[in-house]
Each structure stands twice: as structure tokens, then as C-alpha cells.
Design an enzyme around this catalytic site. Sequence first.
Site, mmCIF file in Angstrom:
data_model
loop_
_atom_site.group_PDB
_atom_site.id
_atom_site.type_symbol
_atom_site.label_atom_id
_atom_site.label_comp_id
_atom_site.label_asym_id
_atom_site.label_seq_id
_atom_site.Cartn_x
_atom_site.Cartn_y
_atom_site.Cartn_z
ATOM 1 N N HIS A 254 -6.045 -32.253 20.340
ATOM 2 C CA HIS A 254 -7.118 -31.517 19.673
ATOM 3 C C HIS A 254 -8.460 -31.929 20.296
ATOM 4 O O HIS A 254 -9.009 -31.231 21.133
ATOM 5 C CB HIS A 254 -7.065 -31.795 18.159
ATOM 6 C CG HIS A 254 -8.110 -31.069 17.365
ATOM 7 N ND1 HIS A 254 -8.261 -31.220 16.012
ATOM 8 C CD2 HIS A 254 -9.067 -30.190 17.739
ATOM 9 C CE1 HIS A 254 -9.242 -30.453 15.592
ATOM 10 N NE2 HIS A 254 -9.755 -29.825 16.615
ATOM 11 N N GLU B 57 -3.676 -10.855 1.673
ATOM 12 C CA GLU B 57 -2.564 -11.060 2.598
ATOM 13 C C GLU B 57 -2.522 -12.461 3.191
ATOM 14 O O GLU B 57 -1.461 -12.958 3.564
ATOM 15 C CB GLU B 57 -2.590 -10.015 3.708
ATOM 16 C CG GLU B 57 -2.282 -8.596 3.238
ATOM 17 C CD GLU B 57 -3.459 -7.888 2.599
ATOM 18 O OE1 GLU B 57 -4.549 -8.504 2.455
ATOM 19 O OE2 GLU B 57 -3.314 -6.705 2.240
ATOM 20 N N GLY C 29 -4.043 -25.815 11.808
ATOM 21 C CA GLY C 29 -5.386 -26.164 11.360
ATOM 22 C C GLY C 29 -6.142 -24.978 10.774
ATOM 23 O O GLY C 29 -7.332 -25.074 10.499
ATOM 24 N N GLU D 94 4.091 1.401 2.134
ATOM 25 C CA GLU D 94 5.176 0.447 1.862
ATOM 26 C C GLU D 94 5.986 0.838 0.622
ATOM 27 O O GLU D 94 7.084 0.333 0.415
ATOM 28 C CB GLU D 94 4.616 -0.976 1.653
ATOM 29 C CG GLU D 94 4.045 -1.584 2.927
ATOM 30 C CD GLU D 94 2.738 -0.933 3.343
ATOM 31 O OE1 GLU D 94 1.967 -0.517 2.451
ATOM 32 O OE2 GLU D 94 2.497 -0.801 4.553
ATOM 33 N N HIS E 271 0.587 -4.332 4.154
ATOM 34 C CA HIS E 271 0.128 -2.947 4.269
ATOM 35 C C HIS E 271 -0.460 -2.635 5.646
ATOM 36 O O HIS E 271 -1.558 -3.100 5.990
ATOM 37 C CB HIS E 271 -0.922 -2.660 3.197
ATOM 38 C CG HIS E 271 -1.420 -1.242 3.262
ATOM 39 N ND1 HIS E 271 -0.566 -0.168 3.308
ATOM 40 C CD2 HIS E 271 -2.675 -0.728 3.305
ATOM 41 C CE1 HIS E 271 -1.273 0.945 3.374
ATOM 42 N NE2 HIS E 271 -2.553 0.641 3.380
ATOM 43 N N GLY F 34 0.868 -1.175 0.000
ATOM 44 C CA GLY F 34 0.000 0.000 0.000
ATOM 45 C C GLY F 34 0.901 1.219 0.000
ATOM 46 O O GLY F 34 2.130 1.084 -0.107
ATOM 47 N N SER F 35 0.315 2.399 0.174
ATOM 48 C CA SER F 35 1.125 3.620 0.066
ATOM 49 C C SER F 35 2.259 3.645 1.092
ATOM 50 O O SER F 35 3.377 4.046 0.784
ATOM 51 C CB SER F 35 0.222 4.846 0.216
ATOM 52 O OG SER F 35 -0.602 4.701 1.363
HETATM 53 N N1 TZD Z 1 -11.880 -21.363 9.041
HETATM 54 C C1 TZD Z 1 -10.549 -21.517 9.082
HETATM 55 C C2 TZD Z 1 -9.657 -20.363 8.703
HETATM 56 N N2 TZD Z 1 -9.968 -22.648 9.474
HETATM 57 C C3 TZD Z 1 -10.767 -23.694 9.842
HETATM 58 N N3 TZD Z 1 -10.146 -24.807 10.232
HETATM 59 C C4 TZD Z 1 -12.172 -23.595 9.774
HETATM 60 C C5 TZD Z 1 -12.688 -22.391 9.377
HETATM 61 C C6 TZD Z 1 -13.084 -24.726 10.195
HETATM 62 N N4 TZD Z 1 -12.994 -25.915 9.325
HETATM 63 C C7 TZD Z 1 -12.257 -27.019 9.680
HETATM 64 O O1 TZD Z 1 -11.581 -27.120 10.705
HETATM 65 S S1 TZD Z 1 -12.399 -28.241 8.527
HETATM 66 C C8 TZD Z 1 -13.427 -27.326 7.550
HETATM 67 C C9 TZD Z 1 -13.668 -26.083 8.123
HETATM 68 C C10 TZD Z 1 -14.503 -25.052 7.501
HETATM 69 C C11 TZD Z 1 -13.971 -27.898 6.267
HETATM 70 C C12 TZD Z 1 -12.990 -27.895 5.159
HETATM 71 O O2 TZD Z 1 -13.622 -28.361 4.022
HETATM 72 P P1 TZD Z 1 -12.873 -29.017 2.818
HETATM 73 O O3 TZD Z 1 -12.469 -30.457 3.332
HETATM 74 O O4 TZD Z 1 -13.825 -29.100 1.703
HETATM 75 O O5 TZD Z 1 -11.608 -28.322 2.548
HETATM 76 P P2 TZD Z 1 -13.392 -31.712 3.702
HETATM 77 O O6 TZD Z 1 -12.544 -32.872 3.284
HETATM 78 O O7 TZD Z 1 -14.675 -31.629 2.973
HETATM 79 O O8 TZD Z 1 -13.558 -31.696 5.185
#
Ligand code: TZD
Length: 526
Positions: free
Chosen positions: A280, A47, A400, A28, A70, A25-26
Amino acid sequence: MPSVRRVAHEFLQRQGLTTVFGNPGSNELPFLADLPDGFRYVLGLHEGAVLGMADGYAQATGRPVLVNLHAASGSGNAMGALTNAVASRTPLVVMAGQQVRSAIGPEANLTNVDATALMKPLVGWAAEPACAQDVPRALAQAVFEARLQRRPTYLSVPYDDWAADCDDNATAVLDRRVQRASVPGAEQGRRLIEQVTAARRPALVLGGDIDSAGLFDDAVRLAERLGGPVWAAPSQFRLPFPNRHPLFRGVLPAGIAPICEAFEGHDLVLVLGAPVFRYHQYLPGRYLPEGTRLVQVTEDASAAARAPMGEALVADPGCVIDLLLKEFDAPAKPAPAYRPAPEPHTADGGRLHPDQVFAALRDELPQDTAYVVESTSTTDSWWRQMDLRRPGSYYFPAAGGLGFGLPGAVGVAMAHPDRPVVGVIGDGSANYGITALWTAARHRVPLTVVLLRNGTYGALRWFGGLLGVPDTPGLDIPGIDFTRIAEGYGVASRQVSNVEELRTVLAEQPDGPRLVQVDTALTTPS
Ligand code: TZD
Ligand code: CA
């Protein structure tokens, strides 16, 4: 006197941070002026994608990488992706532009208010230099901190600093060399060797750090000498051991009770290069079975400090492996018989079972293919079918946080232009980092994206059942055609509808990016 900008550019050149991922952005632009030859600015359109590409690139090269964002808004957009970089211990140096110094107090538009606090607690170190003359030193500190701590750092620089003259001492930073050694002391080494030699049934647990530190093959040698089972630590972002090796027992389930159960009968669990543990699912129980001792060796002092049980030694796992290999010197054994993969499952209704897709990848692509995987419901299928024997074969979003996979694959492919790279991406995950397709097209990155389209957030459906809430809204994502999205960003694409077609397409050699969309049946992660 040279300008602050000249010294900063030269420092980055000397340290090898010449590939810069960013979205400017500006604030940077003054830093980016007069970039010397040899710099490459990789523009990302969002980003999150910028950070994911830099994460993949830094992991695959093993070196710190500069990220140019930015002000506060750009930094904020990158924050979700930063969670993965923290968990994979990626040395990213995130630099954001600040308003000119005199405008920060009155909070002129684009002021990054309290910039050093913004990215905490994610970054290991954050600063805004107190004066222009301190910028080169602060930039050096950001690079060294990222490398020594293996954690992203954040530097906010007022944009009127770049044109300022340096003082006499500013160039001293150009010649700095900062290194770290972490060999265990003699007594610590002796104690560890005693513990391992005395163990009747030792088990090894390996973390992603083993692969990022280039210790994949050493870990195999150690395991073969010890002869005990090997697990990958839970929630892995890299594969630390060949997954079909006869000693490999898979990735540990990410719950307290099942991990305790897995260790039953082992008197010693030696954890190398992993936190203890990234649980987890909440499945309470004892941490360890009666009579099992756990010893963790990690370079990450805070991972050692926060573990809830066991002994820890903060040292380089590579040095410890060397020590143990000397102690357990043994004649070479014949190569182990790798376990064959079972027949892939099939599915009805014109869809492929993920097993069939992964079997095709395994059979059709070269052994040294690197996979960046962000497909959450297909984990079980993946490990059932794949046969990964080489270092650097597997990357997964470490915390994750979705949005790493597609950009990360672009970054890994840019880092290894001579190695085949495949992104295995779910139709949900793809949307969080989709703009990376444009960067892949722009740089003609030779990358194959295999897009698994099951029309839903598969893993969340499974989780809903696990948590006893199977009827939640917001889980289905029908009607997205990624072949058209890819074409729009300039990436060649194909829809394949059967195994033969998939195998034929995979066997072709791409010379730029391509996306292969496959309609898949819904499966569960385990
Ligand atoms: N947003 C973000 C940034 N990270 C996350 N992990 C999630 C939401 C929640 N989430 C999961 O933990 S798995 C998943 C979500 C939305 C589904 C992913 O769907 P996909 O894979 O189509 O990539 P599958 O194989 O259908 O589960
Ligand atoms: Ca899906």
C-alpha cells in the site's frame, strides 16, 4: 416446456442460492415473479449496502450468493463495494435486468448499454445471453465461474426473456455438477517438501484465503510443527492465525522496504493463500533480503502470475498444508502460552481511548464473536488489545473501499444467527453503508454496531502527515449523531460515556440489532 424463469429458479434452488440480496427496478421484476417457497429476498436500500451485505453473507457461509441489481444505475452504485469482493475473492453472482431485447438497440430508457463491459475489469466473467433459451445455461455459468474463479461475475438479462419457453435442452443444466481439485503433482510436492525441509529458518506468511477456506486451525498445526514465525500478509481481509499466539508476528507492514526488513535472516518464506504482496504505502527497496527465497502457494492463478518475485505453485493451500503436516509429523506439544494483552491506554477530555473500547469487547464478549471492522485509524489499538483465536473471527474491507463494514456485519450476522457478531465502525466509514441499518432492523438481525466517533477521518490525518501534506481540507466530520440515525432506521441505540457503562451494555444479550455510540480519542493506525 417450462419457462426460462422456472428453470432459473429451480437451478438456483438446487445450487443453494436462495437468499437473494437486492434492490430491484422495473427490469428486474419479471425475474422476481413467482419466486418459489424457500427463497428469501433481502432488500437493501442502496446497492453499495446490498453488495456489502451479500459479500459478508457469502464470505461467512463460504458459498456463492445471488445479488439482484437494477440495470446500469444500480450496478454502478455497487461498483465501489465490488472492489472489496474482488480482493476478498468472494463468489458473488451479480445479476442485473436489461431492457426487452427489441429496445436495447435504440437505447430505450433503462437500457444497460454495453452491459458486459460495464463491470469489467472488476468481475471475472460477464455476459448477456444471446437468446432467451440460453439464460438458464448462462446463469449456471455465472454461478460456476464465481465459485471456480472465486471472483464476482455479472449477468445481464433482458426482462422479456423470463417468460419465454425453454427449448428441450435447457433443463440439462439442472443436473450439472462442477467441481475443482488442485492437488500438487508428485514432483511439485516433492520439490516443495525439499525446500521446506532444507530451510534453516523458515517463516510463514498467511493470507485471508486461509480463513475463507477453513484452514485456520490447520495453519496453526503447521506453524507449530515448523516452529518459525508467522505473519499475516499485508492488507488482510480475514485473520488467518490467532493473533496472540506466541509464533504470531502480526500483519506485515504494507511496504516493500519494511517487508524486506521483516524477512531478514530467514532463508525461506512460504506464503500460503495470499498475493505477493498487496503493498500500500510506497516505501521502495529490495523485495527480499539477500539469501531469502520465497515460495507462494495459492489457488489464484493470476495472483501467482503477477507476483514480482519468487516461485509460485498454483494449488490448494489446504492440500499443501496436509502434505507438509505428514512430512513434519511430530508428537503433540502442550498448548502454547498465548501472549497477554497490555494495559489499555487511556485518554483525556471525556473520551475513551480505542484501547479501552477493544479491551471491553475482548473481556465482555464470548470467544467466538465475529468482528467486522471498518475503523481505519484504530488498527494498532485493535491488534494490541484483541485476542482472536477462532476461525471466522475477523472481516475487513479487502480493497480498503469503505462501505463494507456496516453492511458486511449485517451479512455475517445473517449467515451466523447463532454466533455473536459485532461491527466495529468508524464515524466516517458508517456513512458509506448506513442504509444497511434498515435491513438489519427489518430482519431483526442480532448485531451490535460499536460506532467509534472521533469526529474526523482519522486515518487520512495520519496519511497527510506521512505524505508531507498535513494541511488538507475535507477531513473533519463533526456533528453526526448516529444514535438518532439508527433510531430513524428502526435500530435501538445507546450513547455510552465511560468504560463501565460500555462494559455493562456489551454484556447484555441483544435479540435484534443495536448501535452503541462511543466518543473516542484520535489515535494513529501504527
Ligand atoms: N471513500 C471510500 C469508498 N473508501 C475510502 N477508503 C476512502 C474514501 C478514503 N478513506 C480512507 O481510506 S480512511 C478514511 C477515508 C475517508 C477515513 C475513515 O474514517 P473513519 O475511521 O471515521 O471510519 P478513522 O478511524 O477515523 O480513520
Ligand atoms: Ca473517525
